[in-house]
Every structure is written in structure tokens, then in C-alpha cells.
Design a protein around this motif. Structure first.
Motif, PDB file in Angstrom:
ATOM      1  N   VAL A   1       4.869  24.288   0.383  1.00 15.03           N
ATOM      2  CA  VAL A   1       5.028  22.774  -0.087  1.00 15.03           C
ATOM      3  C   VAL A   1       5.726  22.019   0.698  1.00 15.03           C
ATOM      4  N   LYS A   2       5.479  20.617   0.655  1.00 13.11           N
ATOM      5  CA  LYS A   2       5.672  19.514   1.485  1.00 13.11           C
ATOM      6  C   LYS A   2       6.067  18.600   0.819  1.00 13.11           C
ATOM      7  N   ALA A   3       7.063  17.643   1.044  1.00 12.04           N
ATOM      8  CA  ALA A   3       7.379  16.351   0.413  1.00 12.04           C
ATOM      9  C   ALA A   3       6.941  15.320   1.251  1.00 12.04           C
ATOM     10  N   ALA A   4       6.512  14.100   0.675  1.00 16.66           N
ATOM     11  CA  ALA A   4       6.342  12.903   1.546  1.00 16.66           C
ATOM     12  C   ALA A   4       6.767  11.837   0.807  1.00 16.66           C
ATOM     13  N   ARG A   5       7.363  10.802   1.474  1.00 18.83           N
ATOM     14  CA  ARG A   5       7.823   9.423   1.041  1.00 18.83           C
ATOM     15  C   ARG A   5       6.635   8.292   1.111  1.00 18.83           C
ATOM     16  N   SER A   6       5.385   8.593   1.754  1.00 16.64           N
ATOM     17  CA  SER A   6       4.420   7.813   1.561  1.00 16.64           C
ATOM     18  C   SER A   6       3.105   8.648   2.029  1.00 16.64           C
ATOM     19  N   LEU A   7       1.751   8.145   1.667  1.00 12.03           N
ATOM     20  CA  LEU A   7       0.703   8.887   2.048  1.00 12.03           C
ATOM     21  C   LEU A   7      -0.083   7.661   2.943  1.00 12.03           C
ATOM     22  N   ALA A   8      -0.895   8.332   3.809  1.00 15.15           N
ATOM     23  CA  ALA A   8      -1.754   7.393   4.580  1.00 15.15           C
ATOM     24  C   ALA A   8      -2.780   7.036   3.689  1.00 15.15           C
ATOM     25  N   SER A   9      -3.360   5.983   4.062  1.00 14.73           N
ATOM     26  CA  SER A   9      -4.360   5.222   3.391  1.00 14.73           C
ATOM     27  C   SER A   9      -5.757   5.668   2.963  1.00 14.73           C
ATOM     28  N   GLY A  10      -5.760   6.539   4.134  1.00 17.60           N
ATOM     29  CA  GLY A  10      -7.387   7.177   3.837  1.00 17.60           C
ATOM     30  C   GLY A  10      -8.403   6.421   4.228  1.00 17.60           C
TER      31      GLY A  10
ATOM     32  N   ILE B   1       1.082   4.316   1.579  1.00 14.93           N
ATOM     33  CA  ILE B   1       1.122   4.000   0.379  1.00 14.93           C
ATOM     34  C   ILE B   1       2.170   4.733  -0.291  1.00 14.93           C
ATOM     35  N   GLY B   2       3.256   3.965  -0.669  1.00 11.21           N
ATOM     36  CA  GLY B   2       4.557   4.417  -1.056  1.00 11.21           C
ATOM     37  C   GLY B   2       4.601   4.829  -2.408  1.00 11.21           C
ATOM     38  N   THR B   3       5.828   5.257  -2.791  1.00 13.52           N
ATOM     39  CA  THR B   3       6.133   5.710  -4.331  1.00 13.52           C
ATOM     40  C   THR B   3       7.697   5.501  -4.621  1.00 13.52           C
ATOM     41  N   ASP B   4       8.152   5.160  -5.898  1.00 14.37           N
ATOM     42  CA  ASP B   4       9.483   5.105  -5.967  1.00 14.37           C
ATOM     43  C   ASP B   4      10.171   6.456  -6.362  1.00 14.37           C
ATOM     44  N   GLY B   5       9.221   7.426  -6.409  1.00 14.48           N
ATOM     45  CA  GLY B   5       9.760   8.908  -6.600  1.00 14.48           C
ATOM     46  C   GLY B   5       9.529   9.674  -5.153  1.00 14.48           C
TER      47      GLY B   5
ATOM     48  N   ARG C   1      -1.212   8.257  -8.443  1.00 10.91           N
ATOM     49  CA  ARG C   1      -1.674   7.212  -9.010  1.00 10.91           C
ATOM     50  C   ARG C   1      -2.637   6.276  -8.000  1.00 10.91           C
ATOM     51  N   THR C   2      -2.310   6.089  -6.862  1.00  9.84           N
ATOM     52  CA  THR C   2      -3.010   5.545  -5.660  1.00  9.84           C
ATOM     53  C   THR C   2      -3.001   6.266  -4.382  1.00  9.84           C
ATOM     54  N   GLY C   3      -3.924   5.930  -3.602  1.00 12.65           N
ATOM     55  CA  GLY C   3      -3.972   6.885  -2.410  1.00 12.65           C
ATOM     56  C   GLY C   3      -5.129   7.898  -2.256  1.00 12.65           C
ATOM     57  N   PRO C   4      -4.735   8.830  -1.281  1.00 16.12           N
ATOM     58  CA  PRO C   4      -5.652  10.039  -1.147  1.00 16.12           C
ATOM     59  C   PRO C   4      -5.613  10.793  -2.398  1.00 16.12           C
ATOM     60  N   SER C   5      -6.825  11.506  -2.788  1.00 14.00           N
ATOM     61  CA  SER C   5      -6.650  12.455  -3.706  1.00 14.00           C
ATOM     62  C   SER C   5      -6.610  13.816  -3.229  1.00 14.00           C
ATOM     63  N   SER C   6      -6.252  14.648  -4.219  1.00 10.66           N
ATOM     64  CA  SER C   6      -6.186  16.087  -3.948  1.00 10.66           C
ATOM     65  C   SER C   6      -7.356  16.803  -3.314  1.00 10.66           C
ATOM     66  N   ASP C   7      -7.131  17.661  -2.262  1.00 10.52           N
ATOM     67  CA  ASP C   7      -8.396  18.492  -1.867  1.00 10.52           C
ATOM     68  C   ASP C   7      -8.401  19.881  -2.449  1.00 10.52           C
ATOM     69  N   VAL C   8      -9.272  19.603  -3.490  1.00  4.59           N
ATOM     70  CA  VAL C   8      -9.424  20.954  -4.731  1.00  4.59           C
ATOM     71  C   VAL C   8     -10.702  21.626  -4.284  1.00  4.59           C
TER      72      VAL C   8
ATOM     73  N   ARG D   1      15.170  15.198   1.960  1.00  2.54           N
ATOM     74  CA  ARG D   1      15.310  14.512   3.556  1.00  2.54           C
ATOM     75  C   ARG D   1      14.467  14.719   4.672  1.00  2.54           C
ATOM     76  N   GLY D   2      13.659  15.671   4.414  1.00  5.97           N
ATOM     77  CA  GLY D   2      12.585  15.818   5.322  1.00  5.97           C
ATOM     78  C   GLY D   2      11.158  15.372   5.115  1.00  5.97           C
ATOM     79  N   ALA D   3      11.232  14.408   4.084  1.00  9.17           N
ATOM     80  CA  ALA D   3       9.981  13.873   3.650  1.00  9.17           C
ATOM     81  C   ALA D   3       9.152  13.077   4.704  1.00  9.17           C
ATOM     82  N   ALA D   4       7.899  13.477   4.667  1.00 13.64           N
ATOM     83  CA  ALA D   4       7.136  12.812   5.762  1.00 13.64           C
ATOM     84  C   ALA D   4       6.701  11.326   5.430  1.00 13.64           C
TER      85      ALA D   4
END
Length: 199
Positions: A63-72, A81-85, A121-128, A186-189
């Protein structure tokens, strides 16, 4: 009105009252179907373990945590693409037992009964990944959730279907204790890109 008509009318009213009372009793005594009783039977495991059922096998690689996602988007300098969580990326590998399948459900369950569906809710979707017999396929499931819900999270994946109790599911403890949750945060990307992540 003669006595016979009065007697018939009184008898009808008594029968109607009795039937109404019986219907109310049956209504209050009917079996209560809990939603959880309709869920598929889950096979459990932990990160790094292969969890198998009659339809598929799954393994969580990390598992890896992220503060924001690439826009794609591949053009321009698009903002992250940030988040409050927090975003949580769960890297998995899956394979089916007999025939090609696709994961129908994937949720992150946390203490207190909270459930988070994959894909923010926004940003890249999961790679299923699609599941093939005897071939491990990698993928990444993305979840968006409050930071305080990371601790104790479980990944639950399944095949879904019209009759959930006849489908298969796996429940995997992600092993996120209190200190692990703090370390992930702390290590969120920044600008995490699930497609570029190492499977």
C-alpha cells in the motif's frame, strides 16, 4: 334489521378484526434479513498472503499513500489533484480459478463500519485487472478517505453479481496500525500516478 342480519354483520366484523390482528402478528414476527447475511462468504488473509476461494485468488503486494494524484492528462502542466483526506493506493495481483473474470466489487472497510469504494471522486481511476486462469495480473486500486480512517483498514474484493451470497469475496487486513498510519501520512507522495506505479 332482523337479528340474523345483525349476527352475520357482527360475525364478519369479528373475523375481520381477527384477520387484521393475525396479519399484524405475522408482520412483527417475520424473519429480519440482515444485509450482511446476503454478503458472500469471505476468505481472509494479510498483506503478502495469497487469499483464495472457489472463483479467484488475490494477493496484496503493498500500500502507498498520496497527498495528490497526477491529472492523467499528457499535455501541458496540469495541476495535481489534491484531497482534504488521503489517497490510498493498494497494489494487488489476481487470477481466476477456471474462467476469465473481473472484480465486480472492491471496498476499503475501516473500523466503525465505514466503507469506501475504489476510485476517488476526481482524477485517475483505479487500474482494475482482468482475471485469467492461472495467470497473475497486477493492478492498483485507488481509495480516497479521511486520514483518521487509515488505521485498521481492510480491503474487500469480490466478483459481485445479482445474488451476492453466491459470489466469492476476499477480506485482506492491510496491516495498518497506528504507527503505520502515521508513517504512511508522513511519506505520502505528491502527484501519484497509478499507471506509473511499480506493480
Amino acid at each position: 334489521m332482523n337479528g340474523r342480519a345483525l349476527l352475520v354483520r357482527g360475525g364478519t366484523a369479528a373475523v375481520g378484526t381477527a384477520l387484521l390482528a393475525a396479519a399484524m402478528w405475522v408482520h412483527t414476527m417475520r424473519p429480519q434479513v440482515d444485509a450482511k447475511e446476503m454478503d458472500p462468504i469471505r476468505n481472509g488473509g494479510k498483506v503478502g498472503q495469497v487469499v483464495s476461494n472457489r472463483m479467484f485468488s488475490v494477493r496484496v503486494d503493498g500500500v502507498k499513500a498520496a497527498r495528490s494524484l497526477a491529472s492523467g492528462l499528457s499535455f501541458g502542466n496540469q495541476p495535481a489533484i489534491g484531497t482534504d483526506g488521503i489517497y490510498l493506493a493498494v497494489r494487488i495481483r489476481v487470477q481466476s480459478r477456471r474462467e476469465p473474470l473481473r472484480l465486480g466489487t472492491a471496498t476499503l472497510e475501516t473500523p466503525g463500519g465505514y466503507r469506501y469504494r475504489y476510485d476517488p471522486r476526481t482524477g485517475p481511476s483505479s487500474d482494475v485487472p482482468d482475471m485469467q486462469p492461472m495467470i497473475w495480473a497486477p493492478g492498483t486500486l485507488l481509495f480516497e478517505l479521511p486520514k483518521k480512517r487509515l488505521q485498521g483498514a481492510h480491503l474487500v474484493v469480490g466478483t459481485g453479481g445479482l445474488l451476492p451470497q453466491l459470489s466469492a469475496a476476499a477480506d485482506i487486513d492491510l496491516g495498518i496500525g497506528s504507527s503505520d498510519a502515521e508513517a504512511l501520512i508522513r511519506g505520502a507522495a505528491d502527484r501519484y500516478d497509478p499507471e506509473a506505479a511499480t506493480p
